[in-house]
Design an enzyme around this catalytic site. Structure first.
Site, PDB file in Angstrom:
ATOM      1  N   HIS A 262      -7.277-115.713  20.860  1.00 13.76           N
ATOM      2  CA  HIS A 262      -6.856-117.081  21.152  1.00 13.76           C
ATOM      3  C   HIS A 262      -5.711-117.032  22.151  1.00 13.76           C
ATOM      4  CE1 HIS A 262      -5.644-121.239  20.495  1.00 13.76           C
ATOM      5  NE2 HIS A 262      -6.814-121.402  19.942  1.00 13.76           N
ATOM      6  N   ASP A 316     -13.666-120.671  15.451  1.00 16.43           N
ATOM      7  CA  ASP A 316     -15.124-120.608  15.642  1.00 16.43           C
ATOM      8  C   ASP A 316     -15.794-119.546  14.797  1.00 16.43           C
ATOM      9  OD1 ASP A 316     -14.199-121.452  18.853  1.00 16.43           O
ATOM     10  OD2 ASP A 316     -15.559-122.679  17.645  1.00 16.43           O
TER      11      ASP A 316
END
Ligand code: SDX
Length: 379
Positions: A262, A316
């Site tokens: 991320h 996700d």
């Protein structure tokens, strides 16, 4: 005198807007919506209440929540022409291409499309949020040759979506699982699709254009499209024995493992933490525990190999197992992300307009200068 411009590739170290919608502490793995920790919202709130929070920057009282719920339900249905567009959409279209196109078409049927007053934008935000589940669920039915199912205004958004998708009311547990997923995906600072939406509305374009921009941006596998790629990866790995060789081979090739890493979190994404717990429960309840076990094995290997670089599961990774377990097709996963994130995108658009300045950064020119034109005969 403005400061000297600084080149910041990917804008990783650039603050481009102020917001009160969500706060992220990437080092500590903290996410708050308007000051409320995401874990407390996932445990106690509902998606409709979270929408009110993001749009009004405070929690609603019971009457206010009932009013918003009624406003949303009154807008679940679609213009007849959009129903026909669903029927006319190629069955082989990727759902995100379909969604980008049909959400954009909604603007043609909204008399307030170009009215950027706060009141009109509130009403358009309600319409966009309310109608998108109807579009997604019925496109899935259309492409499977099933009769379309009209929305049911007696149901909340998660229940209504699943009722249209499957042609039958979901169990309370499955509807709750989707409702929590919608809460967890609602907003997340100045991610790529939110930034794209703010750029669009900063030109004083319209809410439909801004949300269309955001949907196209979310589609990318480095962003919202990652959840679909995670499911492809799980299917490609196939067996528990293949997990380690598969992951290590791709890491050796410097491939990005979808669902990990991320730009902001260098700790565990708190949404992934909550989704992991949820995925275990819903996967077990639906006979998909093998997917969950494969996911945790991938996580263990990634932890050993790359956690030191601050690479952890993101939102996700476990949402893939959760969505699959509640019966959503993998190429619809990113549409689920979009359905939820319309709440955050519209919140940011309303914030942008409340204190707008055209978003127009600079580019570093690296080409030649001072060339003389050469006529065609001399080339
Ligand atoms: C979302 O921004 C948001 O808030 C987004 C989101 C939201 O709610 O809106 O949180 C939703 O988009 C989550 C992210 C979903 N994307 C993926 O899961 C795709 C896989 N992830 C990577 O592509 C990557 O982690 C990004 C794109 C998410 C972030 O990439 P950055 O910040 O540009 O970092 P980078 O690509 O420069 O990588 C830095 C290092 C590299 O190693 P070195 O070259 O320095 O040795 O970390 C490595 C990368 O190789 N790395 C990974 C990795 N992600 C980064 N290595 C293996 N697998 C990965 N997934």
């Amino acid at each position: 005198m403005t400061a000297a411009p600084v080149f910041d590739k990917g804008l990783a170290n650039t603050i481009a807007a102020e917001t009160q919608a969500s706060f992220i502490d990437g080092a500590k793995g903290v996410l708050e919506y308007v000051g409320y920790d995401i874990d407390s919202l996932a445990r106690n709130s509902t998606f409709e209440e979270t929408v009110f929070l993001l749009w009004n920057r405070r929690l609603p009282n019971a009457a206010e929540l009932a009013t918003l719920a009624a406003e949303l339900r009154a807008e679940y249905d679609l213009p007849e022409a959009v129903w026909q567009m669903i029927r006319d959409t190629p069955r082989t279209a990727h759902p995100m291409h379909m969604l980008r196109t049909l959400v954009s078409s909604l603007g043609m049927f909204d008399r307030e499309a170009d009215d950027n007053s706060p009141e009109a934008n509130w009403r358009k935000s309600v319409r966009l949020l309310a109608k998108t589940p109807t579009i997604v669920a019925n496109f899935d039915r259309h492409r499977k040759g099933k009769p379309l199912v009209r929305p049911d205004a007696t149901m909340d958004m998660a229940t209504n979506f699943l009722n249209m998708l499957n042609g039958a009311r979901p169990t309370v547990a499955v509807a709750k699982a989707l409702d929590v997923c919608l809460i967890l995906h609602a907003d997340h600072g100045l991610n790529a699709s939110t930034f794209a939406a703010r750029v669009t509305i900063s030109t004083l374009s319209d809410m439909y254009s801004a949300i269309t921009t955001a949907i196209g941006t979310l589609k990318g596998p480095l962003h919202g499209g990652a959840n679909e790629e995670v499911m492809h990866m799980l299917n490609e790995i196939g067996t528990m024995d293949n997990v380690e060789p598969y992951i290590k081979e791709r890491l050796a090739r410097k491939d990005r493992i979808m669902g990990f890493g991320h730009r902001v979190y260098k700790a565990y994404d708190p949404r992934a933490g909550y989704l992991k717990t949820f995925a275990k429960q819903i996967a077990t309840d639906t006979g998909n525990q093998g997917l969950y076990e494969m996911s945790t094995k991938i996580e263990d290997i990634m932890k050993a190999e790359v956690a030191a670089k601050g690479i952890y599961p993101n939102v996700d990774f476990f949402s893939a197992t959760t969505y699959h377990s509640i019966g959503i097709d993998l190429d619809i996963f990113t549409c689920m992300f979009a359905i939820s994130r319309i709440s955050g995108w519209t919140a940011h658009c309303m914030e942008q307009l409340a204190a707008n300045r055209l978003i127009r950064p600079m580019a570093e020119y690296t080409g030649p200068h001072g060339l003389s034109y050469v006529v065609m005969s001399a080339r």
